[in-house]
Design an enzyme around this catalytic site. Sequence first.
Site, mmCIF file in Angstrom:
data_model
loop_
_atom_site.group_PDB
_atom_site.id
_atom_site.type_symbol
_atom_site.label_atom_id
_atom_site.label_comp_id
_atom_site.label_asym_id
_atom_site.label_seq_id
_atom_site.Cartn_x
_atom_site.Cartn_y
_atom_site.Cartn_z
ATOM 1 N N TYR A 112 37.658 -15.939 57.243
ATOM 2 C CA TYR A 112 36.635 -15.297 58.072
ATOM 3 C C TYR A 112 37.212 -14.032 58.726
ATOM 4 O O TYR A 112 37.977 -13.314 58.105
ATOM 5 C CB TYR A 112 36.097 -16.277 59.139
ATOM 6 C CG TYR A 112 35.642 -17.598 58.595
ATOM 7 C CD1 TYR A 112 34.564 -17.691 57.720
ATOM 8 C CD2 TYR A 112 36.260 -18.782 58.958
ATOM 9 C CE1 TYR A 112 34.123 -18.910 57.234
ATOM 10 C CE2 TYR A 112 35.820 -20.020 58.482
ATOM 11 C CZ TYR A 112 34.761 -20.062 57.617
ATOM 12 O OH TYR A 112 34.335 -21.269 57.143
ATOM 13 N N LYS B 6 33.020 -22.665 48.272
ATOM 14 C CA LYS B 6 32.765 -21.303 47.781
ATOM 15 C C LYS B 6 33.817 -20.915 46.729
ATOM 16 O O LYS B 6 33.545 -20.134 45.819
ATOM 17 C CB LYS B 6 32.777 -20.308 48.946
ATOM 18 C CG LYS B 6 31.564 -20.489 49.855
ATOM 19 C CD LYS B 6 31.672 -19.757 51.173
ATOM 20 C CE LYS B 6 30.378 -19.934 51.961
ATOM 21 N NZ LYS B 6 30.490 -19.811 53.398
ATOM 22 N N SER C 249 32.826 -24.562 53.446
ATOM 23 C CA SER C 249 33.004 -23.264 52.781
ATOM 24 C C SER C 249 34.062 -23.244 51.685
ATOM 25 O O SER C 249 34.115 -22.296 50.911
ATOM 26 C CB SER C 249 33.383 -22.201 53.811
ATOM 27 O OG SER C 249 32.243 -21.494 54.180
ATOM 28 N N VAL D 237 34.197 -25.014 57.744
ATOM 29 C CA VAL D 237 33.924 -25.471 59.111
ATOM 30 C C VAL D 237 34.027 -26.991 59.273
ATOM 31 O O VAL D 237 33.996 -27.489 60.389
ATOM 32 C CB VAL D 237 32.546 -24.990 59.646
ATOM 33 C CG1 VAL D 237 32.527 -23.511 59.890
ATOM 34 C CG2 VAL D 237 31.422 -25.415 58.723
ATOM 35 N N TYR E 214 23.885 -24.689 46.981
ATOM 36 C CA TYR E 214 24.903 -24.244 47.945
ATOM 37 C C TYR E 214 25.175 -25.344 48.971
ATOM 38 O O TYR E 214 26.328 -25.686 49.252
ATOM 39 C CB TYR E 214 24.426 -22.951 48.634
ATOM 40 C CG TYR E 214 25.261 -22.577 49.831
ATOM 41 C CD1 TYR E 214 26.522 -21.995 49.665
ATOM 42 C CD2 TYR E 214 24.823 -22.830 51.129
ATOM 43 C CE1 TYR E 214 27.303 -21.676 50.764
ATOM 44 C CE2 TYR E 214 25.593 -22.515 52.225
ATOM 45 C CZ TYR E 214 26.833 -21.939 52.048
ATOM 46 O OH TYR E 214 27.615 -21.633 53.129
HETATM 47 N N1 GLU Z 1 27.691 -25.110 55.043
HETATM 48 C C1 GLU Z 1 28.195 -24.213 56.013
HETATM 49 C C2 GLU Z 1 27.194 -23.114 56.316
HETATM 50 O O1 GLU Z 1 26.571 -22.600 55.444
HETATM 51 C C3 GLU Z 1 29.507 -23.664 55.548
HETATM 52 C C4 GLU Z 1 30.099 -22.725 56.523
HETATM 53 C C5 GLU Z 1 31.595 -22.664 56.481
HETATM 54 O O2 GLU Z 1 32.295 -23.617 56.198
HETATM 55 O O3 GLU Z 1 32.053 -21.562 56.786
HETATM 56 O O4 GLU Z 1 26.977 -22.753 57.429
#
Ligand code: GLU
Length: 307
Positions: free
Chosen positions: A242, A69, A66, A260, A190
């Site tokens: 989160y 992002k 993530s 994650v 993504y």
């Molecule tokens: N590639 C992961 C997903 O889409 C990233 C989630 C994350 O790191 O929060 O579930």
Amino acid sequence: MMKDNIREILQKALEIGRAEIPKGKVATYIPELGKARADALGLCLSLSDGTVYKVGDTNLRFTIQSISKVISLCKALEVRGTEEVFSVVGMEPSGETFNSIVELDVRSNKPYNPMINSGAITVESTIVDYVSFEELLDYSQKLCNDPGIALNREVYYSELTSCDRNRAIAHLLRSKGIITTNIDTSIELYTKMCSLNVTAEGLANLALVLANHGVNPLTGERLMSPETARIVMSIMLTCGMYDGSGRFAVNVGIPTKSGVGGGLVAAVNREMGIGVYGPALDENGNCIAGCSILEYLSQQLGLHILN
Ligand code: GLU
């Protein structure tokens, strides 16, 4: 101003973090992630004058997940502009888990923010026709000052073949007219961005560029506008951890984003970048050791944004 006993503080921080590891769990919902060593732990501080402090597993590679992002949002703001991007994604905490779909259907048409999956997939959809994966990879290498960043194919295919939930989110977004481009290409971009192999040191450099409002102080290169850096750090502060973002802002007070895969990227405004790696996660999906490490560093070094 760095304290004389900084090395001692960093060692202590690592010990504090290590003690938390048994309470955490490595993510397994992307099968390849489950192979990570739960006891790995690395911490890196990167300062504007080029000083780098490293303790533990700072050069071990892991997938950015993530935290990508943050990179995609920077690129989207640069390429498409603030107005265009925020016409399809909000700036508010969602109060739901990172991959939630429910609030999208019943509460809001726009994804709440770019740090949750629905928001990030939407952000990718705004750039997919303007920027190639190769360009985003090059941008990631520059931001992290790490030419070694590459796609981790095992993790990429592992996620691509198990990301039904992200596909469902994308389909819902298209049904609402938020995503107007090809869904498969947005999901692929993504997922590729989530599968970049980084290090804690690289994340510290990424944080340093943000903290330095868009310029890499080590090379002098401007990688984004000051406005982009300010927007992205603000959203990291309010939505980057989160469902633990509020508590983290109170206790640590540093704009931070987790992934994650176990990474944390923390930008201390005008001062330094911090990168952490530890794949054991807490119940919110944040690096459990890293949260305690950053809380300790924030107290010891006076890094809270409201100090
Ligand atoms: N590639 C992961 C997903 O889409 C990233 C989630 C994350 O790191 O929060 O579930």
